[in-house]
Motif scaffolding. Structure first.
Motif, PDB file in Angstrom:
ATOM      1  N   ASP A   1       0.834  -1.207   0.000  1.00 26.53           N
ATOM      2  CA  ASP A   1       0.000   0.000   0.000  1.00 26.53           C
ATOM      3  C   ASP A   1       0.866   1.254   0.000  1.00 26.53           C
ATOM      4  OD1 ASP A   1      -2.221  -1.595   0.014  1.00 26.53           O
ATOM      5  OD2 ASP A   1      -2.638  -1.356   2.160  1.00 26.53           O
ATOM      6  N   HIS A   2       1.958   1.197   0.752  1.00 26.59           N
ATOM      7  CA  HIS A   2       2.874   2.347   0.797  1.00 26.59           C
ATOM      8  C   HIS A   2       3.487   2.624  -0.576  1.00 26.59           C
ATOM      9  CE1 HIS A   2       6.300   4.889   1.666  1.00 26.59           C
ATOM     10  NE2 HIS A   2       7.110   3.929   1.261  1.00 26.59           N
ATOM     11  N   LEU A   3       3.987   1.573  -1.228  1.00 29.67           N
ATOM     12  CA  LEU A   3       4.597   1.752  -2.543  1.00 29.67           C
ATOM     13  C   LEU A   3       3.567   2.253  -3.554  1.00 29.67           C
ATOM     14  CD1 LEU A   3       6.902  -1.405  -2.740  1.00 29.67           C
ATOM     15  CD2 LEU A   3       7.553   0.962  -2.225  1.00 29.67           C
ATOM     16  N   LYS A   4       2.333   1.798  -3.418  1.00 25.87           N
ATOM     17  CA  LYS A   4       1.261   2.274  -4.299  1.00 25.87           C
ATOM     18  C   LYS A   4       1.008   3.754  -4.067  1.00 25.87           C
ATOM     19  CE  LYS A   4      -3.509   1.318  -5.662  1.00 25.87           C
ATOM     20  NZ  LYS A   4      -4.709   0.457  -5.422  1.00 25.87           N
ATOM     21  N   ASP A   5       1.015   4.183  -2.792  1.00 20.68           N
ATOM     22  CA  ASP A   5       0.810   5.598  -2.472  1.00 20.68           C
ATOM     23  C   ASP A   5       1.931   6.456  -3.064  1.00 20.68           C
ATOM     24  OD1 ASP A   5      -1.485   5.006  -1.078  1.00 20.68           O
ATOM     25  OD2 ASP A   5      -0.517   5.029   0.893  1.00 20.68           O
ATOM     26  N   VAL A   6       3.176   5.988  -2.954  1.00 19.61           N
ATOM     27  CA  VAL A   6       4.302   6.742  -3.506  1.00 19.61           C
ATOM     28  C   VAL A   6       4.180   6.842  -5.026  1.00 19.61           C
ATOM     29  CG1 VAL A   6       6.813   6.828  -3.783  1.00 19.61           C
ATOM     30  CG2 VAL A   6       5.826   6.103  -1.603  1.00 19.61           C
ATOM     31  N   ALA A   7       3.781   5.728  -5.669  1.00 19.08           N
ATOM     32  CA  ALA A   7       3.610   5.736  -7.118  1.00 19.08           C
ATOM     33  C   ALA A   7       2.530   6.735  -7.532  1.00 19.08           C
ATOM     34  CB  ALA A   7       3.269   4.338  -7.620  1.00 19.08           C
ATOM     35  N   GLU A   8       1.446   6.804  -6.768  1.00 17.78           N
ATOM     36  CA  GLU A   8       0.373   7.750  -7.090  1.00 17.78           C
ATOM     37  C   GLU A   8       0.838   9.187  -6.880  1.00 17.78           C
ATOM     38  OE1 GLU A   8      -2.838   6.483  -4.637  1.00 17.78           O
ATOM     39  OE2 GLU A   8      -3.419   4.826  -5.966  1.00 17.78           O
ATOM     40  N   LEU A   9       1.628   9.414  -5.821  1.00 19.14           N
ATOM     41  CA  LEU A   9       2.185  10.740  -5.589  1.00 19.14           C
ATOM     42  C   LEU A   9       3.094  11.156  -6.744  1.00 19.14           C
ATOM     43  CD1 LEU A   9       2.892  13.185  -3.730  1.00 19.14           C
ATOM     44  CD2 LEU A   9       4.681  11.745  -2.733  1.00 19.14           C
ATOM     45  N   LEU A  10       3.946  10.251  -7.171  1.00 18.51           N
ATOM     46  CA  LEU A  10       4.835  10.529  -8.304  1.00 18.51           C
ATOM     47  C   LEU A  10       4.032  10.806  -9.561  1.00 18.51           C
ATOM     48  CD1 LEU A  10       7.613  10.615  -9.680  1.00 18.51           C
ATOM     49  CD2 LEU A  10       7.511   8.109  -9.854  1.00 18.51           C
ATOM     50  N   ASP A  11       2.982  10.033  -9.788  1.00 12.49           N
ATOM     51  CA  ASP A  11       2.170  10.208 -10.996  1.00 12.49           C
ATOM     52  C   ASP A  11       1.489  11.576 -11.014  1.00 12.49           C
ATOM     53  OD1 ASP A  11       0.996   8.689 -13.411  1.00 12.49           O
ATOM     54  OD2 ASP A  11      -0.786   9.516 -12.435  1.00 12.49           O
ATOM     55  N   ARG A  12       0.997  12.011  -9.861  1.00 10.81           N
ATOM     56  CA  ARG A  12       0.335  13.329  -9.802  1.00 10.81           C
ATOM     57  C   ARG A  12       1.318  14.448 -10.147  1.00 10.81           C
ATOM     58  NH1 ARG A  12      -2.050  11.153  -5.104  1.00 10.81           N
ATOM     59  NH2 ARG A  12      -0.617  12.326  -3.751  1.00 10.81           N
ATOM     60  N   GLU A  13       2.531  14.399  -9.560  1.00 14.13           N
ATOM     61  CA  GLU A  13       3.520  15.440  -9.843  1.00 14.13           C
ATOM     62  C   GLU A  13       4.009  15.356 -11.285  1.00 14.13           C
ATOM     63  OE1 GLU A  13       4.581  18.039  -7.909  1.00 14.13           O
ATOM     64  OE2 GLU A  13       2.847  17.402  -6.725  1.00 14.13           O
ATOM     65  N   PHE A  14       4.146  14.146 -11.787  1.00 13.86           N
ATOM     66  CA  PHE A  14       4.584  13.935 -13.167  1.00 13.86           C
ATOM     67  C   PHE A  14       3.611  14.602 -14.142  1.00 13.86           C
ATOM     68  CE2 PHE A  14       4.256  11.240 -16.996  1.00 13.86           C
ATOM     69  CZ  PHE A  14       5.548  11.367 -17.496  1.00 13.86           C
ATOM     70  N   ARG A  15       2.328  14.419 -13.902  1.00 11.61           N
ATOM     71  CA  ARG A  15       1.321  15.008 -14.789  1.00 11.61           C
ATOM     72  C   ARG A  15       1.217  16.518 -14.585  1.00 11.61           C
ATOM     73  NH1 ARG A  15      -1.352  10.909 -17.212  1.00 11.61           N
ATOM     74  NH2 ARG A  15      -1.159   8.852 -16.224  1.00 11.61           N
ATOM     75  N   ARG A  16       1.328  16.965 -13.338  1.00  9.90           N
ATOM     76  CA  ARG A  16       1.262  18.402 -13.069  1.00  9.90           C
ATOM     77  C   ARG A  16       2.394  19.149 -13.751  1.00  9.90           C
ATOM     78  NH1 ARG A  16       3.387  22.144  -9.549  1.00  9.90           N
ATOM     79  NH2 ARG A  16       4.727  20.605  -8.527  1.00  9.90           N
ATOM     80  N   LEU A  17       3.579  18.526 -13.792  1.00  7.47           N
ATOM     81  CA  LEU A  17       4.753  19.162 -14.388  1.00  7.47           C
ATOM     82  C   LEU A  17       4.905  18.827 -15.872  1.00  7.47           C
ATOM     83  CD1 LEU A  17       7.200  18.544 -11.406  1.00  7.47           C
ATOM     84  CD2 LEU A  17       6.110  20.699 -12.050  1.00  7.47           C
ATOM     85  N   ARG A  18       3.894  18.168 -16.437  1.00  6.14           N
ATOM     86  CA  ARG A  18       3.815  17.906 -17.878  1.00  6.14           C
ATOM     87  C   ARG A  18       4.942  17.009 -18.384  1.00  6.14           C
ATOM     88  NH1 ARG A  18       1.797  23.755 -20.380  1.00  6.14           N
ATOM     89  NH2 ARG A  18      -0.034  23.956 -19.033  1.00  6.14           N
ATOM     90  N   GLY A  19       5.148  15.910 -17.682  1.00  3.42           N
ATOM     91  CA  GLY A  19       5.994  14.845 -18.196  1.00  3.42           C
ATOM     92  C   GLY A  19       7.486  15.055 -18.165  1.00  3.42           C
ATOM     93  N   PRO A  20       8.080  15.420 -17.023  1.00  3.64           N
ATOM     94  CA  PRO A  20       9.547  15.535 -16.982  1.00  3.64           C
ATOM     95  C   PRO A  20      10.213  14.162 -16.973  1.00  3.64           C
ATOM     96  CG  PRO A  20       8.650  15.800 -14.788  1.00  3.64           C
ATOM     97  CD  PRO A  20       7.463  15.711 -15.716  1.00  3.64           C
ATOM     98  N   ARG A  21      11.540  14.136 -17.119  1.00  3.89           N
ATOM     99  CA  ARG A  21      12.296  12.895 -16.969  1.00  3.89           C
ATOM    100  C   ARG A  21      12.265  12.475 -15.494  1.00  3.89           C
ATOM    101  NH1 ARG A  21      11.971  10.753 -21.455  1.00  3.89           N
ATOM    102  NH2 ARG A  21      10.286  12.287 -21.559  1.00  3.89           N
ATOM    103  N   VAL A  22      12.423  11.162 -15.237  1.00  4.91           N
ATOM    104  CA  VAL A  22      12.318  10.633 -13.884  1.00  4.91           C
ATOM    105  C   VAL A  22      13.491   9.703 -13.598  1.00  4.91           C
ATOM    106  CG1 VAL A  22      10.916   9.272 -12.269  1.00  4.91           C
ATOM    107  CG2 VAL A  22       9.795  10.781 -13.943  1.00  4.91           C
ATOM    108  N   ILE A  23      14.056   9.820 -12.389  1.00  2.24           N
ATOM    109  CA  ILE A  23      15.055   8.876 -11.895  1.00  2.24           C
ATOM    110  C   ILE A  23      14.529   8.290 -10.594  1.00  2.24           C
ATOM    111  CG2 ILE A  23      17.378   8.606 -10.928  1.00  2.24           C
ATOM    112  CD1 ILE A  23      18.363  10.708 -12.836  1.00  2.24           C
TER     113      ILE A  23
END
Length: 380
Positions: free
Chosen positions: A193-215
């Motif tokens: 559940d924790h890893l899922k929450d982190v993935a959702e947090l990352l996805d929200r910021e990824f979309r808000r910032l219009r698709g930056p590169r990710v490490i």
């Protein structure tokens, strides 16, 4: 805090053209290896400003009395700024743009080196800033653990924390009367559940910032399960996976992810050069050499301008419409007499940015050597 240099920011600067006076562009290298002490910077700043006052006599003769006075006031403003207001604060480079008669004063604290240079003209000298764009700026770095998920964004050479996701996973002493297998399933469910929450947090910021590169910084144990929680778009945006100490600071994390960013930048350079080679080889959408490249930039056809370190030559510019070329005479568009400029590369950069294109400075590849170090990929 160092300034983030973006293509939009460069286009804004490229759009300026002095109407009443002269524009001064001053760049200062502040790398600690060459400029360890404030006195070292002071000496070089004074030399650069002295260079403005030694602007060639021919150019000064073209200026009106008001323009000469404006230039002197700009020089005074620069000296006062560096004597009274300038703060280094860890910057590796610095830029100042000044045009008093046209109400322009802009300072940029930079997170990367720039050469010591000063230019005086109608427009701002922007070529030194090109290499600062596209080096992973804006990339997201997510640090994933069994209990924590920290999200950072690379801005001006530093990792800034955007969000934190913390979930407490029980330890062995919390098992109580549970059976071992039941307790283990409970732990695994909490971690999932924790890893899922982190993935959702990352996805929200990824979309808000219009698709930056990710490490992603994660242990081998967490990587597989975390990757399963990522969307298809996020997986495509990831440019590298790595590991780090559980208590690594943002500065230590940057040291870990920097090689991945450099590898990605190098891959982008290779891809751009190979595209140019393929198009040039079949006489397609590519320009090679100064003449065709300057013409294409003036026509607004350049999608991506490519140049090698050190590429430079004089060029000619129409003072009325801004068209550029390798020969003087009358402008082919409006008949105005073309004026010679020493910085042909900067003219190409301005025209490319003004028409919505981008620029790539080649640091490793020498493919453009046979065509005078410059070329372009074209829109049409």
């Amino acid at each position: 805090m160092a300034t983030t240099v973006t293509w939009d920011g460069l286009r804004d600067l490229a759009g300026f053209r002095a109407q009443n006076g002269c524009a001064i562009s001053l760049y200062l290298d502040l790398d600690p290896s060459d400029t360890p002490m404030p006195s070292d910077a002071d000496t070089r700043v004074n030399a650069l400003i002295d260079g403005i006052e030694r602007t060639d006599a021919a150019r000064r003769a073209e200026l009106t009395h008001e323009q000469k006075e404006g230039l002197r006031n700009d020089v005074t403003r620069l000296r006062e700024f560096f004597e009274q207001e300038f703060e280094r604060e860890g910057a590796t480079g610095f830029a100042v743009f000044s045009a008093r008669l046209d109400n322009v004063w802009r300072t940029l604290s930079l997170g990367a080196r720039v050469p010591d240079v000063v230019k005086v003209g109608r427009s701002l000298h922007l070529a030194p800033l090109v290499s600062l764009v596209g080096r992973g700026e804006g990339a997201l770095v997510v640090v994933v653990g069994r209990e924590r998920g920290d999200l950072y964004r690379l801005r001006a050479g530093r990792l800034e924390e955007l969000a934190e996701q913390a979930d407490e996973t029980p330890g062995r002493h919390d098992q109580g009367g549970w059976s071992q297998s039941r307790y283990q399933r409970h732990i695994e469910k909490l971690v999932h559940d924790h890893l899922k929450d982190v993935a959702e947090l990352l996805d929200r910021e990824f979309r808000r910032l219009r698709g930056p590169r990710v490490i992603v910084v994660a242990s081998d144990e967490a990587r597989g399960e975390f990757e399963d929680e990522l969307s298809h778009e996020l997986r495509k945006a990831i440019i590298g996976w790595t590991t780090a100490d559980a208590h690594a600071t943002p500065a230590q994390l940057l040291e870990v992810v920097a090689p991945l960013l450099e590898q990605w930048r190098g891959a982008q350079e290779i891809e751009a050069v190979e595209r140019w080679r393929a198009e040039a080889g079949r006489n397609g959408r590519a320009a090679s050499g100064w003449g065709p490249t300057l013409e294409a930039a003036s026509d607004g056809r350049v999608e991506l301008l490519l140049f090698q370190d050190g590429a430079e030559r004089p060029a000619w510019e129409c003072p009325a419409c801004g068209r550029i070329g390798t020969e003087g005479g009358a402008c082919p568009l409006d008949g105005t007499q073309m004026e010679q400029r020493n910085e042909g590369l900067d003219l190409a950069v301005h025209q490319t940015l003004a028409h919505g294109g981008t620029v790539c400075a080649l640091h490793e590849r020498q493919d453009l050597e046979p065509v005078e170090g410059i070329g372009a990929l074209l829109r049409f």
